[in-house]
Design a protein around this motif. Structure first.
Motif, PDB file in Angstrom:
ATOM      1  N   VAL A  12      23.081  52.003  50.234  1.00 50.72           N
ATOM      2  CA  VAL A  12      23.064  51.235  48.993  1.00 50.72           C
ATOM      3  C   VAL A  12      22.277  49.954  49.202  1.00 50.72           C
ATOM      4  O   VAL A  12      22.097  49.479  50.329  1.00 50.72           O
ATOM      5  N   GLN A  13      21.813  49.375  48.105  1.00 53.19           N
ATOM      6  CA  GLN A  13      21.104  48.109  48.153  1.00 53.19           C
ATOM      7  C   GLN A  13      22.078  46.936  48.186  1.00 53.19           C
ATOM      8  O   GLN A  13      23.224  47.057  47.731  1.00 53.19           O
ATOM      9  N   PRO A  14      21.664  45.798  48.739  1.00 46.56           N
ATOM     10  CA  PRO A  14      22.529  44.614  48.685  1.00 46.56           C
ATOM     11  C   PRO A  14      22.969  44.313  47.262  1.00 46.56           C
ATOM     12  O   PRO A  14      22.179  44.409  46.321  1.00 46.56           O
ATOM     13  N   GLY A  15      24.231  43.956  47.122  1.00 43.96           N
ATOM     14  CA  GLY A  15      24.811  43.710  45.812  1.00 43.96           C
ATOM     15  C   GLY A  15      25.409  44.934  45.165  1.00 43.96           C
ATOM     16  O   GLY A  15      26.094  44.813  44.137  1.00 43.96           O
ATOM     17  N   GLY A  16      25.190  46.094  45.731  1.00 40.28           N
ATOM     18  CA  GLY A  16      25.719  47.318  45.184  1.00 40.28           C
ATOM     19  C   GLY A  16      27.171  47.539  45.537  1.00 40.28           C
ATOM     20  O   GLY A  16      27.808  46.724  46.206  1.00 40.28           O
ATOM     21  N   SER A  17      27.694  48.680  45.092  1.00 37.47           N
ATOM     22  CA  SER A  17      29.100  49.017  45.287  1.00 37.47           C
ATOM     23  C   SER A  17      29.254  50.435  45.809  1.00 37.47           C
ATOM     24  O   SER A  17      28.420  51.307  45.547  1.00 37.47           O
ATOM     25  N   LEU A  18      30.319  50.655  46.542  1.00 37.18           N
ATOM     26  CA  LEU A  18      30.725  51.973  46.999  1.00 37.18           C
ATOM     27  C   LEU A  18      32.237  52.058  46.966  1.00 37.18           C
ATOM     28  O   LEU A  18      32.922  51.033  47.085  1.00 37.18           O
ATOM     29  N   ASN A  83      32.568  45.996  46.730  1.00 38.32           N
ATOM     30  CA  ASN A  83      31.644  45.402  45.780  1.00 38.32           C
ATOM     31  C   ASN A  83      30.824  44.307  46.449  1.00 38.32           C
ATOM     32  O   ASN A  83      31.184  43.794  47.502  1.00 38.32           O
ATOM     33  N   SER A  84      29.732  43.952  45.810  1.00 35.22           N
ATOM     34  CA  SER A  84      28.857  42.884  46.310  1.00 35.22           C
ATOM     35  C   SER A  84      28.512  43.099  47.776  1.00 35.22           C
ATOM     36  O   SER A  84      28.612  42.192  48.606  1.00 35.22           O
ATOM     37  N   LEU A  85      28.092  44.297  48.095  1.00 32.87           N
ATOM     38  CA  LEU A  85      27.840  44.656  49.485  1.00 32.87           C
ATOM     39  C   LEU A  85      26.680  43.852  50.074  1.00 32.87           C
ATOM     40  O   LEU A  85      25.694  43.548  49.390  1.00 32.87           O
ATOM     41  N   LYS A  86      26.824  43.529  51.350  1.00 31.04           N
ATOM     42  CA  LYS A  86      25.847  42.749  52.095  1.00 31.04           C
ATOM     43  C   LYS A  86      25.333  43.562  53.272  1.00 31.04           C
ATOM     44  O   LYS A  86      26.019  44.458  53.759  1.00 31.04           O
ATOM     45  N   THR A 114      32.708  57.431  58.294  1.00 28.74           N
ATOM     46  CA  THR A 114      31.695  57.606  57.268  1.00 28.74           C
ATOM     47  C   THR A 114      30.764  56.397  57.311  1.00 28.74           C
ATOM     48  O   THR A 114      31.208  55.259  57.403  1.00 28.74           O
ATOM     49  N   GLN A 115      29.472  56.659  57.275  1.00 22.23           N
ATOM     50  CA  GLN A 115      28.473  55.615  57.473  1.00 22.23           C
ATOM     51  C   GLN A 115      28.172  54.896  56.172  1.00 22.23           C
ATOM     52  O   GLN A 115      27.858  55.525  55.152  1.00 22.23           O
ATOM     53  N   VAL A 116      28.252  53.575  56.217  1.00 22.87           N
ATOM     54  CA  VAL A 116      27.844  52.721  55.112  1.00 22.87           C
ATOM     55  C   VAL A 116      26.642  51.912  55.574  1.00 22.87           C
ATOM     56  O   VAL A 116      26.714  51.204  56.581  1.00 22.87           O
ATOM     57  N   THR A 117      25.549  52.029  54.862  1.00 26.19           N
ATOM     58  CA  THR A 117      24.338  51.288  55.182  1.00 26.19           C
ATOM     59  C   THR A 117      23.903  50.498  53.959  1.00 26.19           C
ATOM     60  O   THR A 117      23.706  51.073  52.883  1.00 26.19           O
ATOM     61  N   VAL A 118      23.767  49.192  54.129  1.00 30.21           N
ATOM     62  CA  VAL A 118      23.366  48.300  53.049  1.00 30.21           C
ATOM     63  C   VAL A 118      22.001  47.731  53.412  1.00 30.21           C
ATOM     64  O   VAL A 118      21.875  46.957  54.368  1.00 30.21           O
TER      65      VAL A 118
END
Length: 120
Positions: A12-18, A83-86, A114-118
């Motif tokens: 996800v892009q910065p500022g996005g949510s998961l 939310n507001s992912l960095k 599970t991999q989270v990539t921002v």
């Protein structure tokens, strides 16, 4: 045996949510708590969020105000709304369940991650 399966990680892009999901199943007598840890290469593993059987929550200071942990007791499932992912949130996220098994053994069980990539 107790199984823990998590899902929902993505790029996800910065500022996005998961929203991550984690379901516990198997020979469970009771669940004391469920929660999430995360670890990035070269970093220490840290507790992100935890939810107890009484409804109490704990959050890492770095995610307070941005992440919310919740549960669906009927499904033995816990969620992590992010939310507001960095970029610094990028990590492998592990779900765990703190349980009593049907044989009355107290134990922690872990998902595979599970991999989270921002990233932009």
């Amino acid at each position: 045996q107790v199984q823990v399966v998590e899902s929902g990680g993505d790029l996800v892009q910065p500022g996005g949510s998961l929203r991550l999901s984690c379901a516990a199943s198997g020979s469970i007598f009771s669940i004391y708590a469920m929660g999430w840890y995360r670890q990035a290469p070269g970093n220490q593993r840290e507790l992100v969020a935890r939810l107890t059987n009484s409804g109490g929550t704990d959050y890492a200071n770095s995610v307070k105000g941005r992440f919310t942990i919740s549960r669906d007791n009927a499904k033995n499932t816990v969620y992590l709304q992010m939310n507001s992912l960095k970029p610094e949130d990028t990590a492998l996220y592990y779900c765990y369940a703190d349980t009593d098994t049907l044989s009355r053994r107290r134990a922690n069980y872990w998902g595979q991650g599970t991999q989270v990539t921002v990233s932009s």
